[in-house]
Design a protein around this motif. Sequence first.
Motif, PDB file in Angstrom:
ATOM      1  N   LYS A 206      95.311 -21.974 -61.291  1.00 22.07           N
ATOM      2  CA  LYS A 206      96.383 -21.501 -62.193  1.00 22.07           C
ATOM      3  C   LYS A 206      97.560 -20.934 -61.415  1.00 22.07           C
ATOM      4  O   LYS A 206      97.381 -20.229 -60.432  1.00 22.07           O
ATOM      5  N   SER A 207      98.754 -21.238 -61.879  1.00 21.31           N
ATOM      6  CA  SER A 207     100.000 -20.650 -61.374  1.00 21.31           C
ATOM      7  C   SER A 207     100.291 -20.949 -59.907  1.00 21.31           C
ATOM      8  O   SER A 207     101.066 -20.248 -59.277  1.00 21.31           O
ATOM      9  N   LEU A 208      99.636 -21.966 -59.356  1.00 24.20           N
ATOM     10  CA  LEU A 208      99.923 -22.313 -57.962  1.00 24.20           C
ATOM     11  C   LEU A 208     100.401 -23.755 -57.872  1.00 24.20           C
ATOM     12  O   LEU A 208     100.040 -24.595 -58.706  1.00 24.20           O
ATOM     13  N   LYS A 209     101.206 -23.994 -56.834  1.00 26.41           N
ATOM     14  CA  LYS A 209     101.701 -25.359 -56.604  1.00 26.41           C
ATOM     15  C   LYS A 209     100.937 -25.956 -55.431  1.00 26.41           C
ATOM     16  O   LYS A 209     100.630 -25.251 -54.459  1.00 26.41           O
ATOM     17  N   PRO A 210     100.668 -27.283 -55.483  1.00 24.06           N
ATOM     18  CA  PRO A 210     100.012 -27.902 -54.334  1.00 24.06           C
ATOM     19  C   PRO A 210     100.917 -27.839 -53.108  1.00 24.06           C
ATOM     20  O   PRO A 210     102.143 -27.800 -53.232  1.00 24.06           O
ATOM     21  N   SER A 211     100.298 -27.819 -51.952  1.00 28.83           N
ATOM     22  CA  SER A 211     101.059 -27.755 -50.715  1.00 28.83           C
ATOM     23  C   SER A 211     101.982 -28.962 -50.583  1.00 28.83           C
ATOM     24  O   SER A 211     101.588 -30.099 -50.869  1.00 28.83           O
ATOM     25  N   ALA A 212     103.214 -28.702 -50.103  1.00 30.35           N
ATOM     26  CA  ALA A 212     104.149 -29.799 -49.842  1.00 30.35           C
ATOM     27  C   ALA A 212     103.651 -30.679 -48.698  1.00 30.35           C
ATOM     28  O   ALA A 212     104.133 -31.788 -48.498  1.00 30.35           O
ATOM     29  N   CYS A 213     102.669 -30.184 -47.962  1.00 31.91           N
ATOM     30  CA  CYS A 213     102.079 -30.955 -46.855  1.00 31.91           C
ATOM     31  C   CYS A 213     101.118 -32.031 -47.371  1.00 31.91           C
ATOM     32  O   CYS A 213     100.681 -32.881 -46.573  1.00 31.91           O
ATOM     33  N   THR A 214     100.773 -32.002 -48.648  1.00 32.65           N
ATOM     34  CA  THR A 214      99.714 -32.887 -49.159  1.00 32.65           C
ATOM     35  C   THR A 214      99.922 -34.369 -48.795  1.00 32.65           C
ATOM     36  O   THR A 214      98.983 -35.015 -48.305  1.00 32.65           O
ATOM     37  N   PRO A 215     101.105 -34.958 -48.979  1.00 29.59           N
ATOM     38  CA  PRO A 215     101.274 -36.378 -48.607  1.00 29.59           C
ATOM     39  C   PRO A 215     101.060 -36.627 -47.118  1.00 29.59           C
ATOM     40  O   PRO A 215     100.597 -37.705 -46.724  1.00 29.59           O
ATOM     41  N   LEU A 216     101.365 -35.613 -46.303  1.00 28.91           N
ATOM     42  CA  LEU A 216     101.173 -35.754 -44.852  1.00 28.91           C
ATOM     43  C   LEU A 216      99.687 -35.697 -44.508  1.00 28.91           C
ATOM     44  O   LEU A 216      99.194 -36.463 -43.665  1.00 28.91           O
ATOM     45  N   PHE A 217      98.972 -34.795 -45.166  1.00 27.72           N
ATOM     46  CA  PHE A 217      97.520 -34.723 -44.960  1.00 27.72           C
ATOM     47  C   PHE A 217      96.883 -36.060 -45.377  1.00 27.72           C
ATOM     48  O   PHE A 217      96.007 -36.583 -44.677  1.00 27.72           O
ATOM     49  N   LEU A 218      97.340 -36.595 -46.505  1.00 26.44           N
ATOM     50  CA  LEU A 218      96.787 -37.875 -46.983  1.00 26.44           C
ATOM     51  C   LEU A 218      97.026 -38.984 -45.964  1.00 26.44           C
ATOM     52  O   LEU A 218      96.181 -39.867 -45.769  1.00 26.44           O
ATOM     53  N   ALA A 219      98.162 -38.929 -45.290  1.00 27.62           N
ATOM     54  CA  ALA A 219      98.466 -39.944 -44.266  1.00 27.62           C
ATOM     55  C   ALA A 219      97.437 -39.876 -43.141  1.00 27.62           C
ATOM     56  O   ALA A 219      96.982 -40.907 -42.627  1.00 27.62           O
ATOM     57  N   ALA A 220      97.047 -38.659 -42.729  1.00 30.07           N
ATOM     58  CA  ALA A 220      96.044 -38.513 -41.661  1.00 30.07           C
ATOM     59  C   ALA A 220      94.675 -38.958 -42.144  1.00 30.07           C
ATOM     60  O   ALA A 220      93.920 -39.583 -41.403  1.00 30.07           O
ATOM     61  N   TYR A 221      94.351 -38.670 -43.416  1.00 23.49           N
ATOM     62  CA  TYR A 221      93.038 -39.077 -43.945  1.00 23.49           C
ATOM     63  C   TYR A 221      92.936 -40.602 -44.040  1.00 23.49           C
ATOM     64  O   TYR A 221      91.929 -41.188 -43.655  1.00 23.49           O
ATOM     65  N   THR A 222      93.978 -41.236 -44.554  1.00 23.35           N
ATOM     66  CA  THR A 222      93.885 -42.672 -44.810  1.00 23.35           C
ATOM     67  C   THR A 222      94.104 -43.506 -43.544  1.00 23.35           C
ATOM     68  O   THR A 222      93.451 -44.517 -43.348  1.00 23.35           O
ATOM     69  N   ASN A 223      94.995 -43.068 -42.664  1.00 26.00           N
ATOM     70  CA  ASN A 223      95.288 -43.865 -41.464  1.00 26.00           C
ATOM     71  C   ASN A 223      94.330 -43.597 -40.320  1.00 26.00           C
ATOM     72  O   ASN A 223      94.166 -44.438 -39.434  1.00 26.00           O
ATOM     73  N   ARG A 224      93.709 -42.400 -40.291  1.00 26.67           N
ATOM     74  CA  ARG A 224      92.861 -42.035 -39.152  1.00 26.67           C
ATOM     75  C   ARG A 224      91.454 -41.616 -39.575  1.00 26.67           C
ATOM     76  O   ARG A 224      90.680 -41.170 -38.749  1.00 26.67           O
ATOM     77  N   ASN A 225      91.159 -41.689 -40.865  1.00 29.59           N
ATOM     78  CA  ASN A 225      89.840 -41.268 -41.344  1.00 29.59           C
ATOM     79  C   ASN A 225      89.538 -39.841 -40.885  1.00 29.59           C
ATOM     80  O   ASN A 225      88.407 -39.515 -40.494  1.00 29.59           O
ATOM     81  N   ALA A 226      90.554 -38.976 -40.928  1.00 25.64           N
ATOM     82  CA  ALA A 226      90.391 -37.603 -40.442  1.00 25.64           C
ATOM     83  C   ALA A 226      89.436 -36.822 -41.334  1.00 25.64           C
ATOM     84  O   ALA A 226      89.255 -37.127 -42.515  1.00 25.64           O
ATOM     85  N   GLY A 227      88.813 -35.791 -40.728  1.00 29.66           N
ATOM     86  CA  GLY A 227      87.951 -34.882 -41.492  1.00 29.66           C
ATOM     87  C   GLY A 227      88.676 -33.592 -41.852  1.00 29.66           C
ATOM     88  O   GLY A 227      88.211 -32.827 -42.695  1.00 29.66           O
TER      89      GLY A 227
END
Length: 235
Positions: free
Chosen positions: A82-103
């Motif tokens: 509640k009352s919080l916004k997702p981190s603006a870093c989220t698309p960047l984190f997703l890039a590391a997860y999808t391109n590098r299978n990061a943990g």
Amino acid sequence: MSDASADSLVVSRDPNHPANLICELCTLFYNNGWVTGTGGGISIREADKIFIAPSGVQKERMVPDNMFVMNLPTREYLRVPKSLKPSACTPLFLAAYTNRNAGACIHTHSQNAVIISLLYDKVFTIANIEQIKALPKITEPGYFGFFDTLTIPIIENTAHEEDLKDSLEQAIIDYPTSTAVLVRRHGIYVWGETVWKAKVYNEAIDYLLELAIKMRQLGIPPDGAIGSERNTRLV
Ligand SMILES: [Zn+2]
């Protein structure tokens, strides 16, 4: 969604639960001066779920209840506090997860990263330093050796954090041996196979960045041959 079942995603007595670990690491990174003034962010993956620290919360005061949880394959939020916004870093984190299978992926506003981004153009390089051995080769098993040269790409900053996504993804593709990307006048993104490896890589890289700044202040090239520093000192 923030119902009771979604809340259970972030409630655990296990100190190694991602929601608890993010709080612990945020405090540690705050105390290192890497995530001051709500800057920076951390995300941890557990199977298909990713846990993401929110935007705008003071890092040393983060609690598990502040965590966003996303289904990685569908990109659907499983929990939105509640009352919080997702981190603006989220698309960047997703890039590391999808391109590098990061943990896990760590973003800091480390001053060492910012200064290095002002001293180098497209890439930062350092060679013949023991601490390089903490970093993985990525494209082949094992870690960098003492005599290897470590290269970390530098991308240009954008007005909004999320707009870094395309250039960060391109840097990940262009520099397959790097587990980090520097962002000019901004900071660094570091990822790893697990949260602990990401933490070690982040610490090792920050050490190398700080060392390179000091070496350059003394006129010693951080990527120079062994022995060149002695010549430099004699000049
Ligand atoms: Zn940032």
